[in-house]
Write a protein that holds these residues in place. Structure first.
Motif, PDB file in Angstrom:
ATOM      1  N   LYS A 236       0.819  -1.208   0.000  1.00  0.00           N
ATOM      2  CA  LYS A 236       0.000   0.000   0.000  1.00  0.00           C
ATOM      3  C   LYS A 236       0.858   1.266   0.000  1.00  0.00           C
ATOM      4  N   ALA A 237       2.001   1.222   0.654  1.00  0.00           N
ATOM      5  CA  ALA A 237       2.876   2.398   0.686  1.00  0.00           C
ATOM      6  C   ALA A 237       3.421   2.716  -0.692  1.00  0.00           C
ATOM      7  N   VAL A 238       3.813   1.683  -1.436  1.00  0.00           N
ATOM      8  CA  VAL A 238       4.298   1.899  -2.801  1.00  0.00           C
ATOM      9  C   VAL A 238       3.206   2.522  -3.652  1.00  0.00           C
ATOM     10  N   ASN A 239       1.987   1.976  -3.566  1.00  0.00           N
ATOM     11  CA  ASN A 239       0.875   2.519  -4.343  1.00  0.00           C
ATOM     12  C   ASN A 239       0.596   3.977  -3.988  1.00  0.00           C
ATOM     13  N   LEU A 240       0.585   4.268  -2.696  1.00  0.00           N
ATOM     14  CA  LEU A 240       0.299   5.633  -2.266  1.00  0.00           C
ATOM     15  C   LEU A 240       1.359   6.611  -2.767  1.00  0.00           C
ATOM     16  N   LEU A 241       2.616   6.184  -2.732  1.00  0.00           N
ATOM     17  CA  LEU A 241       3.693   7.067  -3.162  1.00  0.00           C
ATOM     18  C   LEU A 241       3.605   7.353  -4.658  1.00  0.00           C
ATOM     19  N   PHE A 242       3.371   6.309  -5.460  1.00  0.00           N
ATOM     20  CA  PHE A 242       3.391   6.489  -6.903  1.00  0.00           C
ATOM     21  C   PHE A 242       2.058   7.006  -7.452  1.00  0.00           C
ATOM     22  N   ASP A 243       1.005   6.873  -6.663  1.00  0.00           N
ATOM     23  CA  ASP A 243      -0.283   7.416  -7.101  1.00  0.00           C
ATOM     24  C   ASP A 243      -0.438   8.897  -6.763  1.00  0.00           C
ATOM     25  N   MET A 244       0.509   9.429  -6.028  1.00  0.00           N
ATOM     26  CA  MET A 244       0.445  10.845  -5.669  1.00  0.00           C
ATOM     27  C   MET A 244       0.488  11.698  -6.937  1.00  0.00           C
ATOM     28  N   GLN A 245      -0.290  12.765  -6.991  1.00  0.00           N
ATOM     29  CA  GLN A 245      -0.420  13.571  -8.202  1.00  0.00           C
ATOM     30  C   GLN A 245       0.173  14.958  -8.013  1.00  0.00           C
ATOM     31  N   ASP A 246       0.617  15.517  -9.154  1.00  0.00           N
ATOM     32  CA  ASP A 246       1.167  16.871  -9.116  1.00  0.00           C
ATOM     33  C   ASP A 246       0.045  17.896  -9.291  1.00  0.00           C
ATOM     34  N   THR A 247       0.422  19.162  -9.514  1.00  0.00           N
ATOM     35  CA  THR A 247      -0.579  20.232  -9.597  1.00  0.00           C
ATOM     36  C   THR A 247      -1.464  20.105 -10.834  1.00  0.00           C
ATOM     37  N   GLN A 248      -1.008  19.370 -11.840  1.00  0.00           N
ATOM     38  CA  GLN A 248      -1.818  19.137 -13.034  1.00  0.00           C
ATOM     39  C   GLN A 248      -2.620  17.842 -12.956  1.00  0.00           C
ATOM     40  N   GLY A 249      -2.579  17.198 -11.785  1.00  0.00           N
ATOM     41  CA  GLY A 249      -3.339  15.961 -11.620  1.00  0.00           C
ATOM     42  C   GLY A 249      -2.660  14.744 -12.203  1.00  0.00           C
ATOM     43  N   LYS A 250      -1.364  14.842 -12.511  1.00  0.00           N
ATOM     44  CA  LYS A 250      -0.632  13.704 -13.066  1.00  0.00           C
ATOM     45  C   LYS A 250       0.166  13.013 -11.973  1.00  0.00           C
ATOM     46  N   GLN A 251       0.349  11.701 -12.132  1.00  0.00           N
ATOM     47  CA  GLN A 251       1.124  10.958 -11.149  1.00  0.00           C
ATOM     48  C   GLN A 251       2.565  11.441 -11.144  1.00  0.00           C
TER      49      GLN A 251
ATOM     50  N   VAL B 208      10.629   8.659  -8.437  1.00  0.00           N
ATOM     51  CA  VAL B 208       9.976   9.742  -7.706  1.00  0.00           C
ATOM     52  C   VAL B 208      11.029  10.802  -7.414  1.00  0.00           C
ATOM     53  N   ASP B 209      10.756  12.004  -7.848  1.00  0.00           N
ATOM     54  CA  ASP B 209      11.684  13.128  -7.671  1.00  0.00           C
ATOM     55  C   ASP B 209      11.340  13.869  -6.385  1.00  0.00           C
ATOM     56  N   MET B 210      12.318  13.943  -5.467  1.00  0.00           N
ATOM     57  CA  MET B 210      12.103  14.671  -4.216  1.00  0.00           C
ATOM     58  C   MET B 210      12.285  16.173  -4.399  1.00  0.00           C
ATOM     59  N   GLY B 211      12.538  16.610  -5.646  1.00  0.00           N
ATOM     60  CA  GLY B 211      12.585  18.049  -5.896  1.00  0.00           C
ATOM     61  C   GLY B 211      13.775  18.525  -6.694  1.00  0.00           C
ATOM     62  N   ARG B 212      14.878  17.755  -6.662  1.00  0.00           N
ATOM     63  CA  ARG B 212      16.085  18.247  -7.340  1.00  0.00           C
ATOM     64  C   ARG B 212      16.757  17.141  -8.152  1.00  0.00           C
ATOM     65  N   ALA B 213      15.991  16.141  -8.576  1.00  0.00           N
ATOM     66  CA  ALA B 213      16.582  14.982  -9.230  1.00  0.00           C
ATOM     67  C   ALA B 213      16.698  15.135 -10.740  1.00  0.00           C
ATOM     68  N   PHE B 214      15.951  16.109 -11.325  1.00  0.00           N
ATOM     69  CA  PHE B 214      15.932  16.269 -12.783  1.00  0.00           C
ATOM     70  C   PHE B 214      16.642  17.563 -13.171  1.00  0.00           C
ATOM     71  N   THR B 215      17.171  17.569 -14.374  1.00  0.00           N
ATOM     72  CA  THR B 215      17.875  18.759 -14.859  1.00  0.00           C
ATOM     73  C   THR B 215      16.920  19.876 -15.249  1.00  0.00           C
ATOM     74  N   LYS B 216      15.649  19.511 -15.456  1.00  0.00           N
ATOM     75  CA  LYS B 216      14.634  20.500 -15.832  1.00  0.00           C
ATOM     76  C   LYS B 216      13.274  19.935 -15.442  1.00  0.00           C
ATOM     77  N   PRO B 217      12.269  20.763 -15.369  1.00  0.00           N
ATOM     78  CA  PRO B 217      10.937  20.231 -15.058  1.00  0.00           C
ATOM     79  C   PRO B 217      10.497  19.213 -16.101  1.00  0.00           C
ATOM     80  N   VAL B 218      10.010  18.058 -15.626  1.00  0.00           N
ATOM     81  CA  VAL B 218       9.549  16.993 -16.519  1.00  0.00           C
ATOM     82  C   VAL B 218       8.046  16.878 -16.347  1.00  0.00           C
ATOM     83  N   THR B 219       7.314  17.227 -17.387  1.00  0.00           N
ATOM     84  CA  THR B 219       5.858  17.289 -17.280  1.00  0.00           C
ATOM     85  C   THR B 219       5.175  15.997 -17.683  1.00  0.00           C
ATOM     86  N   GLY B 220       5.805  15.188 -18.494  1.00  0.00           N
ATOM     87  CA  GLY B 220       5.172  13.962 -18.960  1.00  0.00           C
ATOM     88  C   GLY B 220       5.301  12.833 -17.964  1.00  0.00           C
TER      89      GLY B 220
END
Length: 907
Positions: free
Chosen positions: A617-632, A648-660
């Motif tokens: 259930k913890a894995v599901n809850l973490l990956f089902d969490m949605q961003d401001t656009q309603g995407k996982q 799952v990006d804790m905030g600084r894992a990507f070189t740029k915002p990834v929307t897809g």
């Protein structure tokens, strides 16, 4: 409005207020993600703890290992605590959605406590003696539960056998129990023992020191102190004012068959009478020394029910002393059926504490005894004793064997009046014979083997294979790797604490009659003593084979030398039965299918069920969490093709915002993940090693044979491999074929905060092959300074305190092992293939470790951003984007204007 505001208004659809609101939402989401990831990481950590405890319980049951009642209670308490924290984490992640899970946990906990309480409700031993002290002249064998084995035997020898023993008295078990209850030490010790993880050396040391300090600081009851002082004064009157005392441990259970406790408790010699009370407390404290607690844990004895009695004896003015064995305890020795006498000048202490190399005499076990051989160091003792005395001593050893009707270990001294004094007699543990099933090509193997050292005294028979670790001081104990060969300068009894983790023991001093040798035989650990210059010769030897029967240390692994072990049928003790009953509420797993209607909190009937439910259930809850656009927020990783890795990006894992819903490996800015990935892809995997028929048949048919990193077929969420990332942090949970692993890493400029950890368990082949594989991996990782712990087919490794770059290099190594260790368990019983495979892994790991960390340089341009908060990073990215768009716009205007000018203006 400034220039940035005007530029933003030219190219953005949102007003400054909307932009600020969007940033606030993004920061709020980031904080929410970080909080959830923190809870999830905590849940994973407690899940690991719970599963390790369950695995330990299963090992005890499978191998029928002795356990103490307090182990059963402690194990149940610790698993309940770990699972309880998992439930708390899940409740935090779900907003309290699984309240029924708390009810299931409470019900299971009550059943465990009730079952444990019933098993511990046995009647306490009834004491015959309530006095705090008793003269040795009044002690007999029937008083063993009051004064311990050592003093009961001495009293019986004096009264019945008629041999000389020192004068003195015993401080009884009643005195110990009174002291413990008077200061409430019994309650204190019980609480600390139940809460501690005694399988951890660090925690075991802390527990030992905590309890010993509490005992030494506790006051003596006045009436107990007076009783000891009165008995001491009476002994002084009998022996004379210049008498010195020997205070010797005589704990309940000590000096019994197969539980000698040799050297595990403290004894003090030459004690002034006025210090008797203080030294008594020191010996009481030694009940909880690290080596003694480790010994009891291995023997399945309860800490609560261990009462320490103490013998207070007049010191013997010894000319020489030693130990006489009525039989040879080392069955691999050429003279098995003989009496063995060890002797040193002065007291026997030099023999038993392993500090000296004794003179040794071998006599035929016959009437009369006949001296067969002698091995003398200086000749001094031989001159003092004389052959007649040696023969007389052998007679006495055989007589005590006849009296007790079993072989005896007799400690003796010859005083300055040429009188033989017996200091101790206890049952002698004999090493069992092993079947010699050597390879037919053994002579050829031995002829080609490299001998690193030879000689010495056979202390405990057998063959041990492992990496030697030189130990010179107590602090070195913490660096001893599980499964290694201990190499020490002195055979001190304190090294016994490490024996359960060792494959062999080598000492530059000591003999077969020492305390450490006795414990090694009880643990069935091969031991070779008095091997000159062993520490120097074996310091950097790599893997070795210790063959005690040949008194030789060979370079490398010589598996053919290992004799076939007799199948052991462990005794099912009451404590094991209790553990079995308690484990029925802990280890069974009933929740298997997450899609089943029965996969629910109400259906959890064991702690293992609850861990499975919480994790799913913890894995599901973490990956089902949605961003401001309603995407996982969970992104699928793409490296050429989509892979079965979710991030799952804790905030600084990507070189740029990834929307897809997909993130490309080139958009990853987390250096720990890039290091791991670099190792995973550094050397192409050519598929599993070719296994023989036996190895193939041991593998489950569904074992994956795909040489790609992972299949891209859809799976359930828990079968996916997933990363939680930050710029300087990574945790991976993955399944490769049939083994499971977790890698966690953090890097920064502070060495003290850098670490990389690795957990590995399982496989497709049978248990023996899986165990051999993790031992192979452990040895490989130890060569790169990982601290490794191996339990059955589970491995845990950690490297910490290294520099930024060296921590990343070790993450690369783990990435390589994740891929290239797959299905290697199938060949582990095929020695030539396993040896060749290990050599290839070792060579590849050196190559991977020395690789240029190109990804650090490649992604270094993002270091300005990845270390900043998300809002700041977004702002800088926006500024750069706008500046580029503005420059492009102005350039286009310039080009348009130029096209309208007369041609001569362009010349």
């Amino acid at each position: 409005m400034g220039i940035l505001g005007r530029l933003r208004s030219l190219f953005a659809d949102r007003s400054p207020e909307q932009e600020a609101m969007a940033k606030a939402h993004e920061e709020e989401l980031r904080q929410k993600i970080v909080a959830r990831c923190t809870q999830f990481r905590k849940l994973l950590a407690r899940n690991k703890t719970a599963l390790e405890l369950m695995s330990d319980i299963e090992v005890h049951l499978q191998q029928k290992k002795n356990v103490a009642p307090d182990y059963v209670q402690s194990a149940g308490t610790k698993v309940c605590a770990a699972v309880g924290e998992m439930v708390a984490c899940l409740m935090a992640l779900s907003g309290g959605a699984y309240g029924a899970l708390e009810s299931s946990l409470s019900s299971i906990r009550e059943k465990i406590e009730e079952t444990t309480k019933e098993g511990l409700s046995e009647e306490e031993t009834v004491r015959q003696i309530t006095a705090y002290v008793i003269p040795l002249s009044d002690i007999r064998l029937e008083h063993m539960q009051d004064v311990g084995g050592k003093m009961a035997n001495l009293g019986e020898i004096r009264a019945t056998v008629g041999l000389a023993v020192p004068n003195g008295f015993a401080i009884t078990a009643a005195a110990y129990d009174y002291f413990m209850s008077y200061s409430k030490l019994d309650v204190f010790i019980r609480e600390k023992v139940l809460a501690a993880d005694r399988t951890s050396l660090d925690e075991a040391v802390r527990l030992s020191q905590l309890i010993q300090n509490a005992i030494l600081a506790a006051p003596l009851p006045p009436d107990l102190e007076r009783a000891i002082e009165d008995a001491t004064e009476a002994l002084v009157r009998e022996e004379g004012p210049d008498v010195l005392l020997a205070l010797r441990s005589s704990a309940l259970g000590e000096d019994s068959k197969n539980m000698s406790f040799a050297g595990q408790y403290r004894s003090e010699l030459n004690v002034p009478p006025e210090e008797a009370c203080h030294v008594w407390k020191e010996i009481i404290a030694s009940t909880f020394s690290l080596s003694a607690m480790t010994y009891r844990l291995q023997k399945g004895l309860s800490e609560e029910r261990t009462s320490m009695c103490v013998g207070v004896l007049a010191m013997v003015k010894a000319v020489c002393g030693g130990v006489a064995y009525s039989r040879n305890p080392v069955s691999s020795h050429s003279r098995k059926d003989c009496v063995v006498i060890n002797a040193v000048p002065g007291l026997p202490q030099g023999v038993v504490d392993g500090a000296s190399i004794p003179d040794v005499f071998y006599l035929r076990h016959s009437h009369p005894p006949v001296i067969l051989d002698r091995k003398t160091v200086s000749g001094g003792v031989t001159g003092i004793l004389g052959d007649d005395f040696v023969i007389r001593l052998a007679h006495i050893a055989m007589a005590l064997e006849g009296f007790y009707e079993e072989p005896q270990d007799v400690e003796w001294a010859l005083n300055d009046e040429q009188e033989l004094v017996i200091l101790q007699s206890r049952p002698l543990g004999l090493a069992e014979d092993t079947e010699d099933t050597l390879d037919p090509e053994m002579e050829k193997i031995l002829a080609n083997a490299q001998v690193l050292a030879s000689g010495g005294i056979q202390a405990s028979p057998g063959v041990g294979i492992g990496v030697p670790c030189v130990l010179k001081k107590e602090a070195d104990m913490f660096s001893f790797p599980g499964g290694g060969i201990m190499v020490v300068e002195r055979a001190f009894p304190r090294w016994a604490a490490l024996l359960p983790r060792a494959r062999g023991l080598i000492s530059e001093t000591g003999g077969a009659a020492g305390h450490l040798a006795s414990v090694a035989r009880e643990y069935r650990i091969p031991a070779l003593f008095s091997l000159k210059n062993a520490c120097t010769l074996l310091a950097d030897a790599g893997e070795i084979t210790l063959d005690v029967g040949r008194s030789t240390v060979f370079a490398g692994r010589l598996e053919a030398l290992v004799p076939k072990q007799k199948e052991e049928t462990g005794e099912v003790t009451e404590s094991l039965r209790l553990l079995e009953r308690v484990s029925s509420f802990i280890t069974p797993l009933h929740l298997l299918d997450p899609e089943s209607p029965d996969f629910a909190p109400e259906k959890c009937t064991s702690l293992h069920d609850i861990t499975r439910f919480c994790h799913e259930k913890a894995v599901n809850l973490l990956f089902d969490m949605q961003d401001t656009q309603g995407k996982q927020i969970g992104k699928q990783l793409k490296a050429g093709a989509k892979l079965q890795y979710w991030i799952v990006d804790m905030g600084r894992a990507f070189t740029k915002p990834v929307t897809g819903s997909v993130v490309d490996i080139r958009e990853i800015a987390s250096l720990p993940m890039l290091a791991l990935w670099d190792g995973m892809t550094a050397i192409p995997w050519l598929g599993p090693p070719s296994a023989g028929a036996a190895g193939f048949m041991s593998v489950v048919l569904e074992s994956t044979m795909n040489p790609e990193l992972e299949s891209t077929a859809p799976t359930t969420m828990t079968e996916r491999n997933f990363f939680i990332l930050d710029a300087d942090y990574m945790i991976l949970q993955a399944r490769y074929g049939y083994h499971f692993c977790t890698v966690e890493c953090r890097v920064c400029e502070k060495r003290s905060e850098n670490f990389v950890t690795f957990q590995f368990k399982g496989g497709a082949a049978d248990r023996d092959r899986r165990i051999l594989r993790v031992r192979m991996l452990a040895g490989l990782l130890e060569e790169f300074q990982f601290r490794v712990d191996v339990r059955e087919d589970a491995l845990s490794a950690v490297a910490e305190g290294f520099s930024f770059e060296n921590t990343l290099r070790r993450a690369c190594l783990l990435g390589y092992l994740l891929i290239h260790s797959r299905q290697s368990d199938t060949i582990m019983l095929d020695t030539p293939r396993a040896t060749a495979f290990r050599a290839k892994l070792a060579s590849d790991m050196q190559t991977v470790f020395q690789r240029d960390l190109a990804f650090v340089k490649k992604w270094g341009r993002f270091s300005l951003f990845v270390g900043l908060p998300a809002a700041t990073t977004t702002f800088f990215c926006l500024v750069l984007t706008l500046m580029w768009q503005a420059a492009t716009f102005l350039l286009s205007l310039a080009r348009t204007g130029a096209e309208k000018q007369p041609s001569w203006r362009l010349c």
